[in-house]
Design an enzyme around this catalytic site. Structure first.
Site, PDB file in Angstrom:
ATOM      1  N   GLY A   1      42.957  40.978  54.417  1.00  0.00           N
ATOM      2  CA  GLY A   1      42.393  40.539  53.140  1.00  0.00           C
ATOM      3  C   GLY A   1      41.195  41.392  52.758  1.00  0.00           C
TER       4      GLY A   1
ATOM      5  N   GLY B   1      39.330  40.931  50.052  1.00  0.00           N
ATOM      6  CA  GLY B   1      38.551  40.214  49.040  1.00  0.00           C
ATOM      7  C   GLY B   1      37.085  40.194  49.452  1.00  0.00           C
TER       8      GLY B   1
ATOM      9  N   GLY C   1      35.348  38.210  51.473  1.00  0.00           N
ATOM     10  CA  GLY C   1      35.086  38.034  52.901  1.00  0.00           C
ATOM     11  C   GLY C   1      35.473  39.268  53.706  1.00  0.00           C
TER      12      GLY C   1
ATOM     13  CD  GLU D   1      32.524  31.673  34.203  1.00  0.00           C
ATOM     14  OE1 GLU D   1      31.350  31.754  34.560  1.00  0.00           O
ATOM     15  OE2 GLU D   1      33.453  32.223  34.821  1.00  0.00           O
TER      16      GLU D   1
ATOM     17  CB  ALA E   1      32.039  35.239  45.715  1.00  0.00           C
ATOM     18  CD  GLN E   2      26.191  35.143  47.636  1.00  0.00           C
ATOM     19  OE1 GLN E   2      25.862  35.209  48.811  1.00  0.00           O
ATOM     20  NE2 GLN E   2      26.090  36.167  46.820  1.00  0.00           N
TER      21      GLN E   2
HETATM   22  C1  FAD Z   1      39.206  33.057  38.258  1.00  0.00           C
HETATM   23  C2  FAD Z   1      38.222  32.859  39.379  1.00  0.00           C
HETATM   24  C3  FAD Z   1      36.868  32.859  39.097  1.00  0.00           C
HETATM   25  C4  FAD Z   1      35.928  32.689  40.117  1.00  0.00           C
HETATM   26  N1  FAD Z   1      34.593  32.695  39.819  1.00  0.00           N
HETATM   27  C5  FAD Z   1      33.696  32.609  40.806  1.00  0.00           C
HETATM   28  C6  FAD Z   1      32.303  32.700  40.524  1.00  0.00           C
HETATM   29  O1  FAD Z   1      31.901  32.848  39.366  1.00  0.00           O
HETATM   30  N2  FAD Z   1      31.435  32.629  41.569  1.00  0.00           N
HETATM   31  C7  FAD Z   1      31.871  32.471  42.856  1.00  0.00           C
HETATM   32  O2  FAD Z   1      31.050  32.439  43.782  1.00  0.00           O
HETATM   33  N3  FAD Z   1      33.171  32.350  43.152  1.00  0.00           N
HETATM   34  C8  FAD Z   1      34.091  32.425  42.159  1.00  0.00           C
HETATM   35  N4  FAD Z   1      35.416  32.326  42.451  1.00  0.00           N
HETATM   36  C9  FAD Z   1      35.824  32.064  43.839  1.00  0.00           C
HETATM   37  C10 FAD Z   1      35.755  33.331  44.652  1.00  0.00           C
HETATM   38  O3  FAD Z   1      36.415  34.388  43.997  1.00  0.00           O
HETATM   39  C11 FAD Z   1      36.368  33.048  46.019  1.00  0.00           C
HETATM   40  O4  FAD Z   1      35.636  32.022  46.636  1.00  0.00           O
HETATM   41  C12 FAD Z   1      36.345  34.290  46.881  1.00  0.00           C
HETATM   42  O5  FAD Z   1      37.126  35.312  46.292  1.00  0.00           O
HETATM   43  C13 FAD Z   1      36.860  33.982  48.278  1.00  0.00           C
HETATM   44  O6  FAD Z   1      36.844  35.160  49.025  1.00  0.00           O
HETATM   45  P1  FAD Z   1      37.945  35.407  50.142  1.00  0.00           P
HETATM   46  O7  FAD Z   1      37.581  36.690  50.810  1.00  0.00           O
HETATM   47  O8  FAD Z   1      38.112  34.190  50.966  1.00  0.00           O
HETATM   48  O9  FAD Z   1      39.316  35.576  49.347  1.00  0.00           O
HETATM   49  P2  FAD Z   1      39.698  36.562  48.178  1.00  0.00           P
HETATM   50  O10 FAD Z   1      38.521  37.198  47.569  1.00  0.00           O
HETATM   51  O11 FAD Z   1      40.624  35.788  47.305  1.00  0.00           O
HETATM   52  O12 FAD Z   1      40.516  37.707  48.913  1.00  0.00           O
HETATM   53  C14 FAD Z   1      41.714  37.469  49.568  1.00  0.00           C
HETATM   54  C15 FAD Z   1      42.386  38.806  49.769  1.00  0.00           C
HETATM   55  O13 FAD Z   1      43.447  38.645  50.689  1.00  0.00           O
HETATM   56  C16 FAD Z   1      44.596  39.312  50.211  1.00  0.00           C
HETATM   57  N5  FAD Z   1      45.744  38.596  50.782  1.00  0.00           N
HETATM   58  C17 FAD Z   1      46.082  37.305  50.584  1.00  0.00           C
HETATM   59  N6  FAD Z   1      47.147  36.984  51.315  1.00  0.00           N
HETATM   60  C18 FAD Z   1      47.490  38.107  51.997  1.00  0.00           C
HETATM   61  C19 FAD Z   1      48.515  38.412  52.923  1.00  0.00           C
HETATM   62  N7  FAD Z   1      49.403  37.502  53.303  1.00  0.00           N
HETATM   63  N8  FAD Z   1      48.571  39.662  53.425  1.00  0.00           N
HETATM   64  C20 FAD Z   1      47.680  40.608  53.047  1.00  0.00           C
HETATM   65  N9  FAD Z   1      46.686  40.373  52.176  1.00  0.00           N
HETATM   66  C21 FAD Z   1      46.602  39.138  51.666  1.00  0.00           C
HETATM   67  C22 FAD Z   1      44.495  39.214  48.702  1.00  0.00           C
HETATM   68  O14 FAD Z   1      45.229  40.240  48.076  1.00  0.00           O
HETATM   69  C23 FAD Z   1      42.996  39.371  48.488  1.00  0.00           C
HETATM   70  O15 FAD Z   1      42.618  40.709  48.339  1.00  0.00           O
HETATM   71  C24 FAD Z   1      36.369  32.503  41.447  1.00  0.00           C
HETATM   72  C25 FAD Z   1      37.733  32.504  41.733  1.00  0.00           C
HETATM   73  C26 FAD Z   1      38.654  32.684  40.721  1.00  0.00           C
HETATM   74  C27 FAD Z   1      40.133  32.702  41.026  1.00  0.00           C
END
Ligand code: FAD
Length: 419
Positions: free
Chosen positions: A4, A6, A8, A168, A312-313
């Site tokens: 992932g 994203g 994290g 938003e 995100a934080q």
């Molecule tokens: C529309 C929207 C608006 C948001 N606005 C805010 C905001 O204003 N402020 C805030 O703090 N948070 C916001 N969030 C929430 C925030 O984006 C998430 O909490 C954050 O992205 C979580 O981070 P993560 O690393 O857990 O997952 P993500 O950032 O979602 O990353 C997951 C990654 O894993 C990859 N992945 C998933 N499954 C697989 C797999 N099986 N194999 C390989 N790769 C895979 C995906 O492609 C992605 O790149 C928002 C979310 C959305 C959807």
């Protein structure tokens, strides 16, 4: 092995920059996505390239990290390998010494998956472009439509879910209509657009204080958004939505209500919370497997008796923590690893139309333009590349003064078959 790219996964990979490790980052896409600005792609303000950054570009200087584009479909934690589907291979096993699962989440339709065909959600770039196509196509269809009674359905936009994304989006559609589209059409009046925001709860932005919720609602109403609270969605179909027994005819319904985690819990065969997020230990590892970590939206951890939010934080701080933990372990300083993860909440923000936001950080509560300035600064700071910061900033200023948008294109595939 980090799965992932994203918020994290990126933070974990960066924290391993100076570690004596060979790191691999696997993502099913080739880019990191700044999800908080997805709604701006869906409403034509920004282009996809302004909020997505190629992972190879981000890590071009980090020589200890290899990027693989592939989809993880399973984990064997005893054999220490993940199974990856890539372009030409299915379930290819890749070995790891340490595993970080940061696979985020996806939409939840709360058991009504049939809604998805009519009410797409905002989660990735393809989805945001599809919603942009849908919104712009509705205006094009209305302009071409001879029967004025059909204009109302075409120009009604319904957003399900009054959390930050729904609020938003609603504010941004109002901005699109007022600042850009109003002067571009001749047969329809874009200002007659109806924007409806519905939610089962009794407040918009329910995670904010009551005062800020009320301020956000007032602002939405000033922008012409109809806010329907305390009303459940009974049905969504090709004709629109049925909310608390009443049909709202609409060609464009967007789902902004729920999120469910990735199937990481199933891959690992470990305990999850009710939403399906992996229950992690205070050091973010999985019980019985100190070498497997789960972070971000797909992990569940309580702090001071409350579950950490899916923002995100949290994901970024957890990614940094895990990256540092692995770095220390590789150096042989295992005893320091057990210091539990602790989230430092810097606060929350949400935008309500151009130049207006709400901000809550501990005792500080702000709304209006100063909050929007803070929102803009923070969002620019957290974009993955400095070139994007400049581009997005200039685009905001340009749109603010001229009304011109980053991309008002309907991008669709046209069949080449002759009739
Ligand atoms: C529309 C929207 C608006 C948001 N606005 C805010 C905001 O204003 N402020 C805030 O703090 N948070 C916001 N969030 C929430 C925030 O984006 C998430 O909490 C954050 O992205 C979580 O981070 P993560 O690393 O857990 O997952 P993500 O950032 O979602 O990353 C997951 C990654 O894993 C990859 N992945 C998933 N499954 C697989 C797999 N099986 N194999 C390989 N790769 C895979 C995906 O492609 C992605 O790149 C928002 C979310 C959305 C959807």
């Amino acid at each position: 092995m980090i799965v992932g790219g994203g918020f994290g996964g990126l933070a974990a990979a960066r924290a391993l920059r100076r570690a004596r490790v060979r790191a691999t980052l696997i993502d099913r896409t080739n880019h990191h996505l700044f999800q908080p600005l997805l709604y701006q792609v869906a409403t034509s303000m920004l282009t996809p390239g302004q909020i997505g950054s190629p992972l190879r570009e981000i890590f071009r200087k980090q020589k200890n990290l290899t990027v693989i584009m592939g989809e993880v479909v399973g984990v064997d934690k005893d054999a220490q390998c993940v199974f990856v589907n890539s372009v030409d291979r299915a379930r290819a096993p890749i070995h790891y010494d340490y595993l970080v699962l940061a696979t985020g989440g996806q939409h939840s339709y709360f058991g009504h998956d049939e809604f998805e065909a009519f009410a797409p959600g905002l989660k990735d770039l393809a989805g945001a472009v599809a919603i942009r196509n849908k919104i712009l196509t509705a205006f094009e269809q209305a302009e071409a439509e001879e029967d004025p009674t059909r204009h109302r359905d075409l120009l009604t936009f319904v957003l399900v879910g009054a959390g930050p994304t729904g609020v938003e989006m609603a504010g941004a559609i109002a901005g699109l209509v007022r600042t850009t589209l109003r002067s571009q059409f001749r047969r329809i009046d874009p200002l007659s657009t109806r924007i409806v925001l519905v939610d089962m709860g009794t407040r918009v932005l329910a995670s904010f204080s009551e005062k800020l919720s009320a301020a956000a609602q007032k602002r939405l109403e000033k922008l012409g958004v109809e806010v329907g609270l305390g009303k459940g969605v009974d049905q969504i179909d090709a004709e629109g939505v049925i909310v608390a027994g009443e049909r709202i005819a609409s060609h464009t319904v967007v789902w902004t209500a729920g999120v469910k985690p990735s199937p990481a819990g199933k891959w690992l065969g470990v305990a999850t919370d009710r939403a399906g997020r992996v229950r992690v230990q205070p050091d973010l590892s999985v019980p019985g497997h100190a070498e497997v970590f789960v972070i971000g939206d797909t992990a569940s951890l309580d702090q001071d008796g409350k579950p950490l939010p899916g923002v995100a934080q949290v994901a970024m701080q957890q990614g940094r923590y895990v990256g540092r933990s692995i770095r220390r372990r590789v150096k042989g300083k295992r005893e320091q690893v057990s210091r539990p993860f602790r989230y430092f909440d810097k606060g929350s923000m949400a935008v309500v139309g151009v130049g207006y936001a709400v901000l809550e950080s501990h005792r500080l509560r702000l709304h209006g333009f100063p909050a929007w300035l803070a929102w803009a600064g923070v969002h620019l700071e957290f974009l993955a590349q400095s070139s994007l910061r400049v581009g997005v900033f200039l685009q905001w200023v340009w749109t603010y003064w001229t009304g011109d948008r980053g991309s008002q294109l309907i991008v669709a595939h046209h069949s080449t078959e002759s009739p």
